[in-house]
Scaffold this motif. Structure first.
Motif, PDB file in Angstrom:
ATOM      1  N   ASP A  59      -3.447   5.279 -10.330  1.00 21.60           N
ATOM      2  CA  ASP A  59      -3.369   6.714 -10.036  1.00 21.60           C
ATOM      3  C   ASP A  59      -2.183   7.362 -10.738  1.00 21.60           C
ATOM      4  N   TYR A  60      -1.947   6.955 -11.991  1.00 17.99           N
ATOM      5  CA  TYR A  60      -0.811   7.472 -12.746  1.00 17.99           C
ATOM      6  C   TYR A  60      -1.336   8.384 -13.843  1.00 17.99           C
ATOM      7  N   THR A  61      -1.024   9.686 -13.743  1.00 17.74           N
ATOM      8  CA  THR A  61      -1.543  10.667 -14.686  1.00 17.74           C
ATOM      9  C   THR A  61      -0.431  11.174 -15.591  1.00 17.74           C
ATOM     10  N   THR A  62      -0.602  10.999 -16.888  1.00 15.57           N
ATOM     11  CA  THR A  62       0.383  11.457 -17.867  1.00 15.57           C
ATOM     12  C   THR A  62      -0.294  11.598 -19.219  1.00 15.57           C
ATOM     13  N   LYS A  63       0.332  12.362 -20.108  1.00 12.94           N
ATOM     14  CA  LYS A  63      -0.087  12.424 -21.504  1.00 12.94           C
ATOM     15  C   LYS A  63       1.072  12.052 -22.423  1.00 12.94           C
ATOM     16  N   ILE A  64       2.093  11.431 -21.842  1.00  8.74           N
ATOM     17  CA  ILE A  64       3.242  10.974 -22.614  1.00  8.74           C
ATOM     18  C   ILE A  64       2.989   9.534 -23.043  1.00  8.74           C
ATOM     19  N   TYR A  65       2.986   9.298 -24.343  1.00  9.95           N
ATOM     20  CA  TYR A  65       2.695   7.963 -24.859  1.00  9.95           C
ATOM     21  C   TYR A  65       3.839   6.993 -24.571  1.00  9.95           C
ATOM     22  N   TYR A  82      -1.172   5.706 -23.309  1.00  6.75           N
ATOM     23  CA  TYR A  82      -0.944   6.112 -21.918  1.00  6.75           C
ATOM     24  C   TYR A  82      -2.204   5.800 -21.124  1.00  6.75           C
ATOM     25  N   PRO A  83      -2.059   5.522 -19.815  1.00  6.44           N
ATOM     26  CA  PRO A  83      -3.218   5.114 -19.008  1.00  6.44           C
ATOM     27  C   PRO A  83      -4.250   6.232 -18.891  1.00  6.44           C
ATOM     28  N   GLY A  84      -5.524   5.831 -18.775  1.00  5.49           N
ATOM     29  CA  GLY A  84      -6.580   6.808 -18.578  1.00  5.49           C
ATOM     30  C   GLY A  84      -6.506   7.443 -17.206  1.00  5.49           C
ATOM     31  N   PRO A  90       0.813  -1.228   0.000  1.00  5.85           N
ATOM     32  CA  PRO A  90       0.000   0.000   0.000  1.00  5.85           C
ATOM     33  C   PRO A  90       0.838   1.265   0.000  1.00  5.85           C
ATOM     34  N   LYS A  91       2.142   1.145   0.252  1.00  9.76           N
ATOM     35  CA  LYS A  91       3.022   2.314   0.269  1.00  9.76           C
ATOM     36  C   LYS A  91       3.400   2.761  -1.140  1.00  9.76           C
ATOM     37  N   ILE A  92       3.165   1.900  -2.122  1.00  8.62           N
ATOM     38  CA  ILE A  92       3.527   2.211  -3.501  1.00  8.62           C
ATOM     39  C   ILE A  92       2.305   2.736  -4.237  1.00  8.62           C
ATOM     40  N   ASP A  93       2.407   3.942  -4.787  1.00 12.33           N
ATOM     41  CA  ASP A  93       1.291   4.493  -5.555  1.00 12.33           C
ATOM     42  C   ASP A  93       1.833   5.216  -6.787  1.00 12.33           C
ATOM     43  N   LYS A  94       0.913   5.689  -7.616  1.00 11.98           N
ATOM     44  CA  LYS A  94       1.249   6.439  -8.835  1.00 11.98           C
ATOM     45  C   LYS A  94       2.252   5.690  -9.707  1.00 11.98           C
ATOM     46  N   TRP A  95       1.827   4.555 -10.219  1.00 15.34           N
ATOM     47  CA  TRP A  95       2.713   3.752 -11.049  1.00 15.34           C
ATOM     48  C   TRP A  95       1.983   3.229 -12.287  1.00 15.34           C
ATOM     49  N   PHE A  96       2.772   2.862 -13.302  1.00 14.76           N
ATOM     50  CA  PHE A  96       2.253   2.135 -14.460  1.00 14.76           C
ATOM     51  C   PHE A  96       3.232   1.027 -14.796  1.00 14.76           C
ATOM     52  N   VAL A  97       2.748   0.015 -15.466  1.00 16.41           N
ATOM     53  CA  VAL A  97       3.611  -1.064 -15.927  1.00 16.41           C
ATOM     54  C   VAL A  97       2.976  -1.731 -17.136  1.00 16.41           C
TER      55      VAL A  97
END
Length: 247
Positions: free
Chosen positions: A162-168, A226-228, A115-122
């Motif tokens: 919870d990962y916010t970006t507009k970089i493809y 990129y994630p929604g 639960p300590k890890i947030d704001k990620w994509f994979v």
């Protein structure tokens, strides 16, 4: 040989190189169509054999995973962490913002379970046969595909929290039939024509919503995403051997 891009020449590679003549199939495309109740013949004649991508809106309505309220990345991570055949599996490609330092998928999945890890994509590609088969429990053959089409030979997992970006993020895919199934959340995507068609054909942008499936052959297109902007996003991408005019 260290500097060579390929150690063994593929004598069939030239067959899949685009030419200027191929670009007529994409030069007039303006958007990715969204359809439902798609017949295989219509999919083949109007889209796949014309290198035109589409989104099937009802492709996953009958999938059990779509009717599971509590489905999320825990289901996928536990699949890998609890299956002894998958404990040592190494994905062919793994890309994330968490800088894992290696392709140790087991260690990475244990990390994002915290639960300590947030704001990620994979995203990662399964090429190990055990991992490919294990992931199939989360998806089924779409109703619009003929039984003559082979099962996916590789599959991918795309997840974010919870990962916010507009970089493809570019995904390196083998040639074939590509299907991206949005299990939870949404995905923004970009399809770019390969050279030389990138000078005469437009990039196609779109958003894939939960329950929808993007379908295309990447003979013509490169895929980026990129994630929604949802708290949780999960998608599965499959790569399937495909021949032009397959029936």
């Amino acid at each position: 040989m260290f500097y060579e891009s390929c150690l063994v020449s593929n004598p069939f590679y030239g067959e899949y190189q685009l030419t200027e003549e191929d670009c007529v199939s994409c030069e007039a495309l303006e958007q990715v169509d969204r359809l439902g109740s798609v017949a295989y013949e219509h999919l083949l004649d109007s889209y796949l054999n014309r290198d035109a991508p589409l989104i099937v809106m009802d492709a996953m309505e009958s999938w059990p995973v779509m009717n599971t309220d509590n489905f999320w990345f825990d289901n996928i991570t536990q699949l890998y962490l609890q299956d002894e055949k998958l404990v040592d599996t190494v994905p062919c490609i793994l890309t994330t913002n968490l800088r894992p330092g290696s392709s140790d998928l087991h260690a990475f999945l244990k990390r994002i379970n915290s639960p300590k890890i947030d704001k990620w994509f994979v995203h990662w590609q399964n090429c190990d046969i055990h991992a490919v088969k294990a992931l199939r429990k989360f998806y089924q053959r779409p109703y619009f595909l003929s039984n003559s089409v082979s099962p996916a030979h590789f599959n991918w997992v795309l997840m974010s929290s919870d990962y916010t970006t507009k970089i493809y993020k570019k995904v390196e895919l083998d040639s074939g039939l590509i299907m991206l199934a949005q299990l939870r959340g949404s995905t923004s995507f970009k399809l770019t024509p390969h050279n030389p068609c990138n000078s005469s054909c437009p990039e196609l942008l779109g958003d894939l919503q939960e329950g929808e499936m993007l379908v295309f052959t990447n003979f013509m297109w490169t895929f980026e995403y990129y994630p929604g902007r949802n708290l949780d996003n999960v998608a599965i991408l499959t790569e399937t051997v495909w021949e032009e005019g397959a029936i």
